[in-house]
Design a protein around this motif. Structure first.
Motif, PDB file in Angstrom:
ATOM      1  N   ALA A 110       0.827  -1.209   0.000  1.00  0.00           N
ATOM      2  CA  ALA A 110       0.000   0.000   0.000  1.00  0.00           C
ATOM      3  C   ALA A 110       0.856   1.252   0.000  1.00  0.00           C
ATOM      4  CB  ALA A 110      -0.930  -0.007   1.216  1.00  0.00           C
ATOM      5  N   ARG A 111       1.989   1.201   0.706  1.00  0.00           N
ATOM      6  CA  ARG A 111       2.857   2.385   0.770  1.00  0.00           C
ATOM      7  C   ARG A 111       3.372   2.752  -0.614  1.00  0.00           C
ATOM      8  NH1 ARG A 111       7.693   2.176   4.941  1.00  0.00           N
ATOM      9  NH2 ARG A 111       5.871   2.343   6.324  1.00  0.00           N
ATOM     10  N   VAL A 112       3.871   1.780  -1.348  1.00  0.00           N
ATOM     11  CA  VAL A 112       4.434   2.051  -2.671  1.00  0.00           C
ATOM     12  C   VAL A 112       3.344   2.488  -3.640  1.00  0.00           C
ATOM     13  CG1 VAL A 112       5.715   1.075  -4.610  1.00  0.00           C
ATOM     14  CG2 VAL A 112       6.286   0.403  -2.267  1.00  0.00           C
ATOM     15  N   SER A 113       2.228   1.748  -3.662  1.00  0.00           N
ATOM     16  CA  SER A 113       1.174   2.030  -4.634  1.00  0.00           C
ATOM     17  C   SER A 113       0.520   3.383  -4.394  1.00  0.00           C
ATOM     18  CB  SER A 113       0.123   0.911  -4.590  1.00  0.00           C
ATOM     19  OG  SER A 113       0.697  -0.324  -4.952  1.00  0.00           O
ATOM     20  N   LEU A 114       0.194   3.684  -3.138  1.00  0.00           N
ATOM     21  CA  LEU A 114      -0.445   4.961  -2.838  1.00  0.00           C
ATOM     22  C   LEU A 114       0.524   6.124  -3.034  1.00  0.00           C
ATOM     23  CD1 LEU A 114      -2.530   4.076   0.351  1.00  0.00           C
ATOM     24  CD2 LEU A 114      -3.325   4.259  -2.007  1.00  0.00           C
ATOM     25  N   ALA A 115       1.778   5.926  -2.633  1.00  0.00           N
ATOM     26  CA  ALA A 115       2.756   7.001  -2.793  1.00  0.00           C
ATOM     27  C   ALA A 115       2.997   7.306  -4.268  1.00  0.00           C
ATOM     28  CB  ALA A 115       4.067   6.619  -2.112  1.00  0.00           C
ATOM     29  N   THR A 116       3.061   6.263  -5.096  1.00  0.00           N
ATOM     30  CA  THR A 116       3.278   6.486  -6.524  1.00  0.00           C
ATOM     31  C   THR A 116       2.125   7.257  -7.140  1.00  0.00           C
ATOM     32  OG1 THR A 116       4.512   4.413  -6.633  1.00  0.00           O
ATOM     33  CG2 THR A 116       3.832   5.384  -8.709  1.00  0.00           C
ATOM     34  N   GLY A 117       0.891   6.869  -6.803  1.00  0.00           N
ATOM     35  CA  GLY A 117      -0.271   7.587  -7.316  1.00  0.00           C
ATOM     36  C   GLY A 117      -0.309   9.033  -6.859  1.00  0.00           C
ATOM     37  N   ALA A 118       0.018   9.268  -5.581  1.00  0.00           N
ATOM     38  CA  ALA A 118       0.011  10.635  -5.058  1.00  0.00           C
ATOM     39  C   ALA A 118       1.103  11.487  -5.696  1.00  0.00           C
ATOM     40  CB  ALA A 118       0.169  10.608  -3.538  1.00  0.00           C
ATOM     41  N   LEU A 119       2.302  10.916  -5.846  1.00  0.00           N
ATOM     42  CA  LEU A 119       3.393  11.666  -6.472  1.00  0.00           C
ATOM     43  C   LEU A 119       3.092  11.996  -7.934  1.00  0.00           C
ATOM     44  CD1 LEU A 119       6.556   9.848  -5.050  1.00  0.00           C
ATOM     45  CD2 LEU A 119       5.832  12.197  -4.577  1.00  0.00           C
TER      46      LEU A 119
END
Length: 265
Positions: free
Chosen positions: A68-77
């Motif tokens: 979740a950290r990688v996926s959500l961070a990528t979408g937010a960035l």
């Protein structure tokens, strides 16, 4: 409680849970995302492994939680990059004059002529794989949409009385744009960006699925689905649960957008 309100609360609960997973995955699971167990390969979901195990015995639930950290961070960035650059270009195009407007909008038209995923795929193929590179690639693909929306709002706002008064007072153009135009034009753009996080995450997961994301064994939802392709017939859970995580996140973001009126602005 109405069904609409129940759906909104469910969406908020899903995103809140995913936020906890991203910030503090240790509160949700004690297992590591890369801990393999050769004796427990491709085990079906059970009390010990709620989402089963993958082809090397890693706990799928732990990998979904840590992913979740990688996926959500990528979408937010990706959304932040596309929003920032697009809003800047749209503000310049709408406020700086015809020459700047003509140049920037031709660039926007050119970018909008390509399918977003194809454009992102081209960019990430040029700059390389990895989380940050995927975010930049998806942000470039979304740049044109934010630029065009910002320009439209700036054109709407720049003829208002308070902008004319600022011009008459002798304020320089960039200061007028920053103080008076952009703050009053940005609300619809921010609303679109709030909804766009889910779309960015889907595009990022798609690029990871194609092999441009973090290299294995890093947990990332799109990469997990890609890694499970050869085992779907034997172990459906290896692809189903990370795929459901992507779908649940996107639907929750859109449901919150509808419930709070962001999609109607």
């Amino acid at each position: 409680m109405s069904a609409r309100r129940a759906g909104l609360l469910a969406a908020v609960a899903v995103l809140a849970f995913l936020a906890v997973c991203a910030v503090a995955p240790g509160l949700v699971t004690s297992r590591g995302p890369e801990a393999a167990d050769p004796a427990g390969v491709l085990q079906a979901p059970s009390a010990a492994h709620p989402f089963g195990t993958d082809e090397v015995g890693r706990d799928v639930f732990a990998r979904v939680v840590h992913g979740a950290r990688v996926s959500l961070a990528t979408g937010a960035l990706a959304t932040l990059f596309g929003l920032t650059t697009g809003a800047l270009a749209g503000t310049v195009a709408g406020f700086a004059g015809r020459a700047a407007d003509a140049v920037l909008m031709r660039i926007v038209d050119l970018l909008m002529g390509f399918p977003a995923l194809l454009l992102a795929l081209f960019v990430v193929a040029v700059i390389g794989r990895g989380t940050v590179h995927i975010a930049i690639a998806v942000g470039v693909a979304e740049f044109a949409g934010y630029a065009r929306l910002t320009r439209a709002e700036v054109l709407r706002v720049r003829s208002r009385e308070y902008v004319e008064a600022a011009r008459a007072s002798g304020l320089p153009g960039p200061l007028i744009a920053w103080r008076h135009v952009l703050p009053n034009a940005v609300q619809p753009v921010l609303s679109a960006a709030a909804i766009g996080v889910g779309v960015s995450m889907l595009a990022s997961s798609s690029l990871s699925f194609l092999g441009f994301g973090p290299p294995p064994p890093a947990p990332e939802w799109g990469g997990m689905v890609a890694g499970a392709r050869d085992y779907v017939a034997l172990a459906w859970w290896t692809a189903a649960f990370p795929g459901l995580a992507v779908v649940a996140t996107i639907l929750s973001v859109r449901r919150i957008g509808r419930g709070t009126g962001l999609l109607d602005r």
